[in-house]
Design an enzyme around this catalytic site. Structure first.
Site, mmCIF file in Angstrom:
data_model
loop_
_atom_site.group_PDB
_atom_site.id
_atom_site.type_symbol
_atom_site.label_atom_id
_atom_site.label_comp_id
_atom_site.label_asym_id
_atom_site.label_seq_id
_atom_site.Cartn_x
_atom_site.Cartn_y
_atom_site.Cartn_z
ATOM 1 N N GLN A 202 41.181 50.659 9.316
ATOM 2 C CA GLN A 202 41.976 50.112 8.207
ATOM 3 C C GLN A 202 41.240 49.009 7.455
ATOM 4 O O GLN A 202 41.516 48.783 6.273
ATOM 5 C CB GLN A 202 43.324 49.589 8.726
ATOM 6 C CG GLN A 202 44.230 50.669 9.297
ATOM 7 C CD GLN A 202 44.480 51.827 8.338
ATOM 8 O OE1 GLN A 202 44.429 51.671 7.114
ATOM 9 N NE2 GLN A 202 44.734 53.004 8.874
ATOM 10 N N HIS B 113 45.813 51.401 17.634
ATOM 11 C CA HIS B 113 46.084 52.826 17.410
ATOM 12 C C HIS B 113 45.726 53.570 18.703
ATOM 13 O O HIS B 113 44.841 53.127 19.439
ATOM 14 C CB HIS B 113 45.185 53.281 16.260
ATOM 15 C CG HIS B 113 45.393 54.690 15.811
ATOM 16 N ND1 HIS B 113 44.846 55.770 16.467
ATOM 17 C CD2 HIS B 113 46.065 55.202 14.750
ATOM 18 C CE1 HIS B 113 45.181 56.876 15.827
ATOM 19 N NE2 HIS B 113 45.920 56.568 14.781
ATOM 20 N N LYS C 56 39.860 57.756 4.972
ATOM 21 C CA LYS C 56 40.763 56.650 4.628
ATOM 22 C C LYS C 56 40.187 55.768 3.529
ATOM 23 O O LYS C 56 40.757 54.729 3.194
ATOM 24 C CB LYS C 56 41.044 55.803 5.871
ATOM 25 C CG LYS C 56 41.860 56.523 6.945
ATOM 26 C CD LYS C 56 42.166 55.596 8.089
ATOM 27 C CE LYS C 56 42.593 56.300 9.352
ATOM 28 N NZ LYS C 56 43.992 56.768 9.306
ATOM 29 N N ASP D 223 37.649 48.282 15.695
ATOM 30 C CA ASP D 223 38.207 49.456 15.044
ATOM 31 C C ASP D 223 38.398 49.087 13.573
ATOM 32 O O ASP D 223 39.284 48.302 13.224
ATOM 33 C CB ASP D 223 39.535 49.826 15.709
ATOM 34 C CG ASP D 223 40.234 50.989 14.990
ATOM 35 O OD1 ASP D 223 39.850 51.304 13.855
ATOM 36 O OD2 ASP D 223 41.183 51.544 15.569
HETATM 37 N N1 7TS Z 1 42.423 53.240 14.180
HETATM 38 C C1 7TS Z 1 43.321 52.838 13.269
HETATM 39 C C2 7TS Z 1 43.601 51.382 13.112
HETATM 40 C C3 7TS Z 1 43.940 53.788 12.465
HETATM 41 O O1 7TS Z 1 44.821 53.392 11.551
HETATM 42 C C4 7TS Z 1 43.641 55.168 12.644
HETATM 43 C C5 7TS Z 1 44.349 56.241 11.877
HETATM 44 C C6 7TS Z 1 42.669 55.510 13.591
HETATM 45 C C7 7TS Z 1 42.094 54.528 14.355
HETATM 46 C C8 7TS Z 1 42.250 56.926 13.812
HETATM 47 O O2 7TS Z 1 41.587 57.408 12.696
HETATM 48 P P1 7TS Z 1 41.080 58.920 12.662
HETATM 49 O O3 7TS Z 1 40.483 59.073 11.321
HETATM 50 O O4 7TS Z 1 40.086 59.043 13.769
HETATM 51 O O5 7TS Z 1 42.279 59.768 12.883
HETATM 52 N N2 7TS Z 1 45.646 55.885 11.471
HETATM 53 C C9 7TS Z 1 46.589 56.729 11.052
HETATM 54 C C10 7TS Z 1 47.851 56.292 10.681
HETATM 55 O O6 7TS Z 1 48.201 55.127 10.710
HETATM 56 N N3 7TS Z 1 48.582 57.342 10.290
HETATM 57 O O7 7TS Z 1 47.842 58.440 10.401
HETATM 58 C C11 7TS Z 1 46.586 58.069 10.878
#
Ligand code: 7TS
Length: 412
Positions: free
Chosen positions: A208, A128, A231, A205
């Site tokens: 997920q 990501h 999430k 990371d």
């Molecule tokens: N890493 C992964 C693998 C993710 O799926 C996401 C968010 C992040 C980092 C970042 O997370 P945040 O909470 O800091 O934003 N993924 C997604 C997605 O797949 N669609 O919207 C956000």
């Protein structure tokens, strides 16, 4: 973690999620955008309300009753999170805003202090953007070199290439435990061991993985793990950075301000102990406590059961989507992936697919899903993505399949 034969009952679980009972465009809501963010059960919503109605005050400050009560609840949530990921101590659990902030914390605090020209940071093509851009910035500032583990055409990390890429120059290997696009579940324990064998630290990371799979940081032996509350049934605005205690103690702070200091003089300051050294300013108090409620909720279901439920849904979705003409699912087969299915169709652009589904009340995401290098690798600009969680049913997969047939009718 208890491993019983219990299976999840998504129909009963749905009763806990008020939003799942609303309609969208006059249709029942079918929420399949869980990789972006999940919905919240009443238990978590109630925890937020209860904090503000009964125990709200600033934490770690007051001598007064409410501040002590709020502090106890806030630190209680930290203990719950530590237990959930099997950290050795709650001191290894830092409250941040989200995965992105957790990774940036490591990039700035550890990276700026430790990386120099000649050093290498290794990431992968399936990351990501939040596990790419901070490393691009820090490598540029420190003169370190960023290297990439390639992804195979069927969505796995190229482990032969990894053999060549992990060297004594590698200072940190940062990779996702589970792809937010192709859904691949990476062999974390093996990857950590291989990185440690060349003396590199490992950041996982877990954005997920933590919401969808049982996670044990001691079994993984990773040095850092970042994930987001929103999430995993928790509120937005709260996330976690786990780090091994000794590393956290050796690292300089990320941000300066109140709470993170022991003593401030005009001549200089001394830092608080971990984890407080990394929690500058008033934190997201109610959100942290409600994340504790989300952890309780998931623990009660059992993470083995959560993973099994999603595996079952993904297998079923694979079957149902197979006979849709011109539809191609990206990534590995159903056995090596979590509950996320990215796909492209010959008949329609991903955004058109998402728009047609939206009119049916079905929420999916279309775009590059913040994983542009991965899409570049596959020669795609965008894909459509359906992703599942504890409250999704086979019935909803049937509705997805039916709507995708309709896409072919409209555009085909
Ligand atoms: N890493 C992964 C693998 C993710 O799926 C996401 C968010 C992040 C980092 C970042 O997370 P945040 O909470 O800091 O934003 N993924 C997604 C997605 O797949 N669609 O919207 C956000």
């Amino acid at each position: 973690m208890t491993t019983t034969t219990r299976t999840l009952d998504p129909v009963r679980i749905r009763d806990d999620f008020p939003i799942l009972h609303r309609q969208v465009h006059g249709k029942r809501l079918i929420y399949l955008d869980n990789t972006a963010s999940t919905q919240k059960p009443r238990q978590v919503i109630n925890a937020l309300v209860q904090v503000y109605e009964e125990v709200y005050a600033n934490v770690h400050r007051g001598i007064h009753y409410l501040s002590e009560a709020a502090t106890e609840r806030y630190e209680g949530a930290r203990r719950k999170v530590a237990q959930f990921i099997n950290a050795r101590s709650p001191r290894e659990v830092i409250f941040v805003r989200n995965t992105t902030e957790g990774i940036n914390l490591v990039a700035y605090a550890w990276g700026m202090a430790n990386l120099r020209p000649g050093d290498e940071v290794l990431i992968t093509e399936m990351e990501h953007h939040s596990n790419i851009v901070p490393w691009q910035i820090i490598c540029e500032r420190t003169g370190a070199t960023l290297r990439w583990v390639p992804v195979t055409p069927d969505g796995y990390l190229d482990l032969d290439a990894l053999e060549r890429l992990l060297t004594e120059r590698t200072r940190l290997f940062a990779f996702t435990a589970m792809s937010n696009v192709v859904g691949t579940i990476n062999p974390v324990q093996e990857l950590v061991a291989r990185a440690h064998a060349v003396g590199a630290l490992v950041l996982v990371d877990g954005a997920q993985a933590v919401p969808h799979l049982p996670v044990d940081v001691q079994a993984w032996d990773c040095d850092f793990l970042a994930f987001s509350g929103h999430k995993m049934c928790g509120p937005s605005g709260i996330g976690i950075l786990y780090g091994k205690r000794q590393l956290l103690e050796e690292m300089p702070p990320f941000m300066g301000g109140g709470e993170m200091i022991r003593e401030v003089k005009m001549t200089g300051s001394r830092w608080n102990e971990v984890p407080h050294k990394f929690e500058a300013g008033t934190p997201a108090i109610a959100e942290a406590i409600a994340l504790g409620a989300a952890v309780d909720y998931l623990s009660q279901l059992g993470m083995e059961q959560v993973a099994a439920h999603e595996r079952q849904l993904v297998r079923y979705a694979y079957e149902r989507l197979q006979d849709i003409g011109g539809l191609k699912i990206l990534g590995p087969g159903p056995d090596d992936r979590g509950g996320v299915l990215a796909f492209v169709m010959e008949s329609a652009h991903p955004h058109d697919i998402a728009a047609i589904l939206d009119a049916e009340g079905i929420a999916i995401r279309a775009g590059h899903h913040c994983a542009q290098p991965l899409h570049d690798r596959y020669g795609l600009v965008a894909s459509a993505r359906a992703s599942f969680y504890i409250y999704n049913t086979e019935d909803e997969v049937d509705a997805l399949a039916l709507a995708l047939h309709r896409v072919n009718q409209v555009f085909g």
